[in-house]
Design a protein around this motif. Structure first.
Motif, PDB file in Angstrom:
ATOM      1  N   ASP A  84       0.778  -1.189   0.010  1.00  0.00           N
ATOM      2  CA  ASP A  84       0.211  -0.021  -0.007  1.00  0.00           C
ATOM      3  C   ASP A  84       0.897   1.035   0.036  1.00  0.00           C
ATOM      4  O   ASP A  84       0.664   2.126  -0.685  1.00  0.00           O
ATOM      5  N   GLY A  85       1.836   1.303   0.809  1.00  0.00           N
ATOM      6  CA  GLY A  85       2.593   2.387   0.967  1.00  0.00           C
ATOM      7  C   GLY A  85       3.477   2.716  -0.502  1.00  0.00           C
ATOM      8  O   GLY A  85       3.555   3.991  -0.913  1.00  0.00           O
ATOM      9  N   ILE A  86       3.819   1.613  -1.360  1.00  0.00           N
ATOM     10  CA  ILE A  86       4.397   1.976  -2.652  1.00  0.00           C
ATOM     11  C   ILE A  86       3.387   2.351  -3.650  1.00  0.00           C
ATOM     12  O   ILE A  86       3.785   3.512  -4.312  1.00  0.00           O
ATOM     13  N   ALA A  87       2.233   1.725  -3.498  1.00  0.00           N
ATOM     14  CA  ALA A  87       1.153   2.348  -4.348  1.00  0.00           C
ATOM     15  C   ALA A  87       0.777   3.694  -4.068  1.00  0.00           C
ATOM     16  O   ALA A  87       0.496   4.561  -5.186  1.00  0.00           O
ATOM     17  N   ALA A  88       0.472   4.224  -2.918  1.00  0.00           N
ATOM     18  CA  ALA A  88       0.446   5.575  -2.626  1.00  0.00           C
ATOM     19  C   ALA A  88       1.364   6.662  -2.906  1.00  0.00           C
ATOM     20  O   ALA A  88       1.006   7.603  -3.536  1.00  0.00           O
ATOM     21  N   PHE A  89       2.651   6.057  -2.764  1.00  0.00           N
ATOM     22  CA  PHE A  89       3.624   6.871  -3.545  1.00  0.00           C
ATOM     23  C   PHE A  89       3.814   7.242  -4.845  1.00  0.00           C
ATOM     24  O   PHE A  89       3.903   8.201  -5.471  1.00  0.00           O
ATOM     25  N   ASN A  90       3.461   5.818  -5.443  1.00  0.00           N
ATOM     26  CA  ASN A  90       3.351   6.065  -6.809  1.00  0.00           C
ATOM     27  C   ASN A  90       2.382   6.798  -7.576  1.00  0.00           C
ATOM     28  O   ASN A  90       2.342   7.863  -8.572  1.00  0.00           O
ATOM     29  N   TRP A  91       1.087   6.873  -6.846  1.00  0.00           N
ATOM     30  CA  TRP A  91      -0.203   7.495  -7.153  1.00  0.00           C
ATOM     31  C   TRP A  91       0.284   9.164  -6.826  1.00  0.00           C
ATOM     32  O   TRP A  91      -0.341   9.822  -7.784  1.00  0.00           O
ATOM     33  N   LEU A  92       0.769   9.589  -6.063  1.00  0.00           N
ATOM     34  CA  LEU A  92       1.023  10.922  -5.625  1.00  0.00           C
ATOM     35  C   LEU A  92       2.367  11.329  -6.710  1.00  0.00           C
ATOM     36  O   LEU A  92       2.111  12.522  -6.987  1.00  0.00           O
ATOM     37  N   SER A  93       3.178  10.380  -7.011  1.00  0.00           N
ATOM     38  CA  SER A  93       4.116  11.204  -7.933  1.00  0.00           C
ATOM     39  C   SER A  93       3.288  11.206  -9.313  1.00  0.00           C
ATOM     40  O   SER A  93       3.637  12.075  -9.985  1.00  0.00           O
ATOM     41  N   ALA A  94       2.175  10.430  -9.630  1.00  0.00           N
ATOM     42  CA  ALA A  94       1.580  10.618 -10.908  1.00  0.00           C
ATOM     43  C   ALA A  94       0.651  11.759 -10.773  1.00  0.00           C
ATOM     44  O   ALA A  94       0.348  12.249 -12.070  1.00  0.00           O
ATOM     45  N   HIS A  95       0.169  11.936  -9.619  1.00  0.00           N
ATOM     46  CA  HIS A  95      -0.931  13.165  -9.702  1.00  0.00           C
ATOM     47  C   HIS A  95      -0.426  14.397  -9.280  1.00  0.00           C
ATOM     48  O   HIS A  95      -1.222  15.453  -9.085  1.00  0.00           O
ATOM     49  N   ASP A  96       0.744  14.378  -8.726  1.00  0.00           N
ATOM     50  CA  ASP A  96       1.125  15.820  -8.097  1.00  0.00           C
ATOM     51  C   ASP A  96       2.705  16.104  -8.507  1.00  0.00           C
ATOM     52  O   ASP A  96       3.457  15.063  -8.330  1.00  0.00           O
ATOM     53  N   GLY A  97       2.872  17.260  -9.027  1.00  0.00           N
ATOM     54  CA  GLY A  97       4.180  17.531  -9.574  1.00  0.00           C
ATOM     55  C   GLY A  97       5.213  17.805  -8.486  1.00  0.00           C
ATOM     56  O   GLY A  97       6.488  18.026  -8.825  1.00  0.00           O
ATOM     57  N   SER A  98       4.998  17.738  -7.074  1.00  0.00           N
ATOM     58  CA  SER A  98       5.822  18.030  -6.083  1.00  0.00           C
ATOM     59  C   SER A  98       6.658  16.890  -5.669  1.00  0.00           C
ATOM     60  O   SER A  98       6.611  15.731  -5.972  1.00  0.00           O
ATOM     61  N   GLU A  99       7.981  17.357  -5.056  1.00  0.00           N
ATOM     62  CA  GLU A  99       8.601  16.541  -4.275  1.00  0.00           C
ATOM     63  C   GLU A  99       7.674  15.710  -3.017  1.00  0.00           C
ATOM     64  O   GLU A  99       6.861  16.468  -2.733  1.00  0.00           O
ATOM     65  N   ILE A 100       8.076  14.594  -2.836  1.00  0.00           N
ATOM     66  CA  ILE A 100       7.396  13.827  -1.694  1.00  0.00           C
ATOM     67  C   ILE A 100       7.973  13.901  -0.457  1.00  0.00           C
ATOM     68  O   ILE A 100       9.284  13.009  -0.386  1.00  0.00           O
ATOM     69  N   VAL A 101       7.517  13.972   0.770  1.00  0.00           N
ATOM     70  CA  VAL A 101       8.210  13.642   2.017  1.00  0.00           C
ATOM     71  C   VAL A 101       7.404  12.636   2.581  1.00  0.00           C
ATOM     72  O   VAL A 101       5.931  12.671   2.853  1.00  0.00           O
ATOM     73  N   VAL A 102       7.793  11.604   3.021  1.00  0.00           N
ATOM     74  CA  VAL A 102       7.121  10.399   3.384  1.00  0.00           C
ATOM     75  C   VAL A 102       7.141  10.520   5.304  1.00  0.00           C
ATOM     76  O   VAL A 102       8.239  10.802   5.647  1.00  0.00           O
ATOM     77  N   MET A 103       5.930  10.452   5.719  1.00  0.00           N
ATOM     78  CA  MET A 103       5.893  10.828   7.013  1.00  0.00           C
ATOM     79  C   MET A 103       5.006   9.450   7.588  1.00  0.00           C
ATOM     80  O   MET A 103       4.007   9.198   7.265  1.00  0.00           O
ATOM     81  N   GLY A 104       5.482   9.042   8.678  1.00  0.00           N
ATOM     82  CA  GLY A 104       4.923   7.745   9.388  1.00  0.00           C
ATOM     83  C   GLY A 104       4.706   8.147  10.923  1.00  0.00           C
ATOM     84  O   GLY A 104       5.631   8.748  11.318  1.00  0.00           O
ATOM     85  N   ARG A 105       3.730   7.573  11.281  1.00  0.00           N
ATOM     86  CA  ARG A 105       3.229   7.726  12.763  1.00  0.00           C
ATOM     87  C   ARG A 105       3.170   6.396  13.253  1.00  0.00           C
ATOM     88  O   ARG A 105       2.285   5.520  12.756  1.00  0.00           O
ATOM     89  N   SER A 106       3.855   5.955  14.248  1.00  0.00           N
ATOM     90  CA  SER A 106       3.691   4.700  15.055  1.00  0.00           C
ATOM     91  C   SER A 106       3.908   3.408  14.154  1.00  0.00           C
ATOM     92  O   SER A 106       4.709   3.243  13.631  1.00  0.00           O
ATOM     93  N   LEU A 107       2.828   2.444  13.863  1.00  0.00           N
ATOM     94  CA  LEU A 107       2.906   1.452  12.899  1.00  0.00           C
ATOM     95  C   LEU A 107       3.395   1.844  11.710  1.00  0.00           C
ATOM     96  O   LEU A 107       4.158   1.275  10.988  1.00  0.00           O
ATOM     97  N   GLY A 108       2.791   3.182  11.460  1.00  0.00           N
ATOM     98  CA  GLY A 108       3.054   3.651   9.843  1.00  0.00           C
ATOM     99  C   GLY A 108       4.619   4.350   9.592  1.00  0.00           C
ATOM    100  O   GLY A 108       4.997   4.141   8.621  1.00  0.00           O
ATOM    101  N   THR A 109       5.280   4.265  10.753  1.00  0.00           N
ATOM    102  CA  THR A 109       6.774   4.467  10.596  1.00  0.00           C
ATOM    103  C   THR A 109       7.554   3.471   9.805  1.00  0.00           C
ATOM    104  O   THR A 109       8.484   3.607   9.003  1.00  0.00           O
ATOM    105  N   GLY A 110       7.004   2.196  10.099  1.00  0.00           N
ATOM    106  CA  GLY A 110       7.423   0.977   9.066  1.00  0.00           C
ATOM    107  C   GLY A 110       7.161   0.961   7.737  1.00  0.00           C
ATOM    108  O   GLY A 110       8.089   0.739   6.781  1.00  0.00           O
ATOM    109  N   VAL A 111       6.013   1.238   7.383  1.00  0.00           N
ATOM    110  CA  VAL A 111       5.793   1.765   6.191  1.00  0.00           C
ATOM    111  C   VAL A 111       6.446   2.746   5.321  1.00  0.00           C
ATOM    112  O   VAL A 111       6.984   2.651   4.314  1.00  0.00           O
ATOM    113  N   ALA A 112       6.652   4.068   6.258  1.00  0.00           N
ATOM    114  CA  ALA A 112       7.429   4.955   5.883  1.00  0.00           C
ATOM    115  C   ALA A 112       8.895   4.664   5.179  1.00  0.00           C
ATOM    116  O   ALA A 112       9.364   4.969   4.449  1.00  0.00           O
TER     117      ALA A 112
END
Length: 291
Positions: A126-154
């Protein structure tokens, strides 16, 4: 029953009881690890952002909330904690929007609005898919942020995709190590299906990293976050909030630290090379309630 027979049966009863506890925890571990799964779906008209849908390579459909920022500003990709929801982050979206910074918060598979059932491999996908989606839909650089369990995904996402920076809020060395601390009497290493080994991935994360942790955190102890910080490559920085725990770490000061980190990444600066590559720990009075 004679005393001798009772003394012979008692150890057997203890073994049976122990095995029952082990079995119960083994079969219920994903319910414990992913308590936010299966909750009420996210409303299409949520408190912030636009409802978006991200398809994963294995056929799941993830719901997210997306607030677009300026194209010359980085966009934050948020992976939340295990009992959280994307629509809880209006306060963060609004704070970022005030600085024209975008936010995409994604709901993991099995979580509100998304199909499927959660697992470590599923969330990493899911994390990789979300990054790919954002790369395709937003021309900005991406800062990955995770909280708690989500830090492992980040951590896993930043290890595999060209994130501009990484923010880890209440991170852990691994879910395995945290589980071993909370259940020292169980053979956790043999039982755990989803160990989330950030310790094995952090060495691949060469981007600038900001670690944020509350000193009073009794869910993911500060020592676990510090251990991950110690083995992380440069550039990195850690901020410790002396008055904060696990669920009250988000406050105006902490969000301000996030915004300053994101803004400093714009085109690699205005910071100097020395500032970008400096390491160290800051200690703050982080006592404040959740926004």
């Amino acid at each position: 029953m004679s005393t001798t027979r009772y003394l012979l049966i008692l150890p057997l009863m203890a073994v049976v009881a122990y095995m029952a506890v082990v079995g119960l925890l083994f079969f219920s571990q994903r319910t414990l690890l992913f308590p936010g799964a299966g909750a009420a779906p996210v409303a299409e008209q949520a408190r912030w952002g636009e409802s978006v849908h991200v398809k994963t390579p294995d056929g799941e459909m993830l719901q997210g909330l997306y607030s677009q920022g300026d194209s010359d500003k980085p966009c934050v990709l948020l992976f939340f904690g295990n009992g959280d929801r994307v629509d809880n982050y209006a306060f963060l979206a609004q704070a970022l929007a005030a600085h024209r910074i975008g936010l995409l918060a994604i709901s993991y598979r099995g979580y509100p609005g998304s199909t499927g059932s959660p697992s470590e491999q599923g969330l990493l996908t899911d994390g990789i898919a979300a990054f790919n989606w954002l790369s395709a839909h937003d021309g900005s650089e991406i800062v990955v942020m995770g909280r708690s369990l989500g830090t492992g995904v980040a951590v896993n996402t930043a290890a595999q995709r060209p994130a501009a920076g990484v923010i880890l809020v209440s991170p852990y060395l691994s879910v395995l190590s945290v589980a071993q601390r909370h259940y020292p009497y169980l053979p956790v290493q043999l039982l755990l299906k989803d160990p989330f080994r950030s310790d094995l991935n952090i060495g691949k994360v060469r981007q600038p990293k900001l670690f944020l942790h509350g000193r009073l955190d009794d869910s993911i102890p500060l020592s676990s976050g510090q251990a991950l910080y110690e083995i992380a490559p440069e550039p990195k920085r850690m901020v410790i909030y002396d008055g904060a725990g696990h669920n009250d770490i988000f406050n105006d000061g902490m969000v301000g630290d996030v915004i300053r980190f994101v803004e400093a990444l714009e085109g690699n600066g205005p910071r100097s090379r020395h500032e970008r590559e400096s390491e160290g720990e800051d200690h703050r009075d982080g006592s404040a309630s959740n926004p």
